[in-house]
Write a protein that holds these residues in place. Structure first.
Motif, PDB file in Angstrom:
ATOM      1  N   TYR A  42       0.858  -1.176   0.000  1.00 29.88           N
ATOM      2  CA  TYR A  42       0.000   0.000   0.000  1.00 29.88           C
ATOM      3  C   TYR A  42       0.898   1.230   0.000  1.00 29.88           C
ATOM      4  CZ  TYR A  42       1.006  -0.076   4.999  1.00 29.88           C
ATOM      5  OH  TYR A  42       1.643  -0.113   6.213  1.00 29.88           O
ATOM      6  N   PRO A  43       0.438   2.319  -0.622  1.00 29.58           N
ATOM      7  CA  PRO A  43       1.281   3.509  -0.701  1.00 29.58           C
ATOM      8  C   PRO A  43       1.482   4.143   0.676  1.00 29.58           C
ATOM      9  CG  PRO A  43      -0.776   3.834  -1.921  1.00 29.58           C
ATOM     10  CD  PRO A  43      -0.826   2.483  -1.315  1.00 29.58           C
ATOM     11  N   VAL A  44       2.710   4.425   0.989  1.00 34.07           N
ATOM     12  CA  VAL A  44       3.054   5.037   2.266  1.00 34.07           C
ATOM     13  C   VAL A  44       2.749   6.525   2.200  1.00 34.07           C
ATOM     14  CG1 VAL A  44       4.976   5.564   3.826  1.00 34.07           C
ATOM     15  CG2 VAL A  44       4.806   3.309   2.761  1.00 34.07           C
ATOM     16  N   GLY A  45       1.988   6.996   3.175  1.00 26.04           N
ATOM     17  CA  GLY A  45       1.673   8.413   3.267  1.00 26.04           C
ATOM     18  C   GLY A  45       2.801   9.178   3.937  1.00 26.04           C
ATOM     19  N   GLU A  46       2.683  10.479   3.910  1.00 23.57           N
ATOM     20  CA  GLU A  46       3.733  11.343   4.453  1.00 23.57           C
ATOM     21  C   GLU A  46       3.951  11.104   5.947  1.00 23.57           C
ATOM     22  OE1 GLU A  46       4.777  16.081   4.619  1.00 23.57           O
ATOM     23  OE2 GLU A  46       3.376  15.354   3.117  1.00 23.57           O
ATOM     24  N   GLU A  47       2.870  10.954   6.699  1.00 18.86           N
ATOM     25  CA  GLU A  47       2.993  10.771   8.149  1.00 18.86           C
ATOM     26  C   GLU A  47       3.705   9.455   8.487  1.00 18.86           C
ATOM     27  OE1 GLU A  47       0.193  10.487  12.130  1.00 18.86           O
ATOM     28  OE2 GLU A  47      -0.621  11.415  10.339  1.00 18.86           O
ATOM     29  N   ILE A  75      14.365   2.333   4.686  1.00 12.97           N
ATOM     30  CA  ILE A  75      13.307   3.246   5.103  1.00 12.97           C
ATOM     31  C   ILE A  75      12.392   3.467   3.908  1.00 12.97           C
ATOM     32  CG2 ILE A  75      12.769   5.595   5.853  1.00 12.97           C
ATOM     33  CD1 ILE A  75      15.467   5.592   7.314  1.00 12.97           C
ATOM     34  N   THR A  76      11.108   3.240   4.128  1.00 13.40           N
ATOM     35  CA  THR A  76      10.134   3.395   3.054  1.00 13.40           C
ATOM     36  C   THR A  76       9.787   4.873   2.904  1.00 13.40           C
ATOM     37  OG1 THR A  76       9.277   1.215   3.594  1.00 13.40           O
ATOM     38  CG2 THR A  76       7.888   2.616   2.229  1.00 13.40           C
ATOM     39  N   GLN A  77       9.952   5.379   1.713  1.00 18.17           N
ATOM     40  CA  GLN A  77       9.685   6.790   1.413  1.00 18.17           C
ATOM     41  C   GLN A  77       8.208   6.995   1.087  1.00 18.17           C
ATOM     42  OE1 GLN A  77      12.145   9.059   1.790  1.00 18.17           O
ATOM     43  NE2 GLN A  77      13.475   7.370   2.375  1.00 18.17           N
ATOM     44  N   ARG A  78       7.753   8.211   1.214  1.00 18.85           N
ATOM     45  CA  ARG A  78       6.376   8.566   0.855  1.00 18.85           C
ATOM     46  C   ARG A  78       6.104   8.150  -0.584  1.00 18.85           C
ATOM     47  NH1 ARG A  78       3.463  13.493  -1.028  1.00 18.85           N
ATOM     48  NH2 ARG A  78       5.489  14.130  -1.774  1.00 18.85           N
ATOM     49  N   GLY A  79       4.966   7.497  -0.773  1.00 21.37           N
ATOM     50  CA  GLY A  79       4.561   7.059  -2.109  1.00 21.37           C
ATOM     51  C   GLY A  79       5.023   5.660  -2.471  1.00 21.37           C
ATOM     52  N   ALA A  80       6.020   5.133  -1.776  1.00 20.47           N
ATOM     53  CA  ALA A  80       6.492   3.768  -2.049  1.00 20.47           C
ATOM     54  C   ALA A  80       5.461   2.770  -1.532  1.00 20.47           C
ATOM     55  CB  ALA A  80       7.840   3.530  -1.370  1.00 20.47           C
ATOM     56  N   LEU A  81       5.499   1.568  -2.065  1.00 18.71           N
ATOM     57  CA  LEU A  81       4.592   0.515  -1.603  1.00 18.71           C
ATOM     58  C   LEU A  81       5.234  -0.233  -0.443  1.00 18.71           C
ATOM     59  CD1 LEU A  81       3.154  -1.040  -4.893  1.00 18.71           C
ATOM     60  CD2 LEU A  81       2.079   0.581  -3.338  1.00 18.71           C
TER      61      LEU A  81
END
Length: 181
Positions: A42-47, A75-81
């Motif tokens: 699922y896409p990681v959000g900014e928070e 570390i999973t960046q914003r927008g990454a799955l």
């Protein structure tokens, strides 16, 4: 922070209670989208991305948490799955318990709840906690029970305000509003 700050997981029992009392779907029906997101990502959000970045140094102290939140080690960046296979496996185990259970919808939801709080999942949670110096035991899991709480209410400037009970300090806010008024 750490295992000593962990509390007995009561939210799952509350969700099962709500599903049984107020819902119409099976556990499998409500868990399937979560399983799919956990498996496919699922896409990681900014928070969440910020939390993952900020907590990385702390998570290195707990290898199991590190594996869960950083499955590829990065570390999973914003927008990454973000994929969480452990979560998907746990949800599938709970769905299997529902499918094996006999009886009506409530009996099947009870089987899901029992696996989590009295079965193999409860034993694993208790054993993990005890092995790593935590306070949660299998007995704690067995004794966890959610209940429907009666809301507390009062009026404030002509509005009726509803809050939870003392477990979430609801009456404290009502009292504060009464003092302000």
């Amino acid at each position: 922070q750490g295992i000593l700050s962990a509390i007995t997981p009561g939210a799952f029992d509350g969700l099962i209670l709500a599903l049984d009392k107020y819902g119409t779907k099976s556990f499998a029906q409500v868990a399937t989208p979560a399983i799919e997101y956990a498996e496919n990502g699922y896409p990681v959000g900014e928070e969440l991305a910020g939390m993952l970045k900020g907590y990385r140094p702390i998570m290195t102290l707990w290898p199991d948490s590190l594996k869960f939140f950083y499955p590829d080690g990065q570390i999973t960046q914003r927008g990454a799955l973000l994929k969480e296979q452990t979560l998907a496996n746990t949800l599938r185990e709970l769905v299997a318990a529902e499918r094996k259970a006999r009886g009506n919808r409530s009996a099947k939801l009870k089987a899901v709840r029992d696996l989590f709080y009295q079965g193999s999942l409860a034993r694993r949670i208790g054993q993990f906690s005890e092995t790593h110096g935590g306070l949660i035991t299998f007995e704690d899991m067995k004794n966890t029970r959610a209940e429907v709480d009666q809301p507390r209410s009062s009026t404030y400037r002509g509005y009726e305000v509803f809050k939870t009970g003392f477990w979430a300090q609801g009456p404290v806010m009502i009292e504060a509003l009464n003092i302000l008024e």
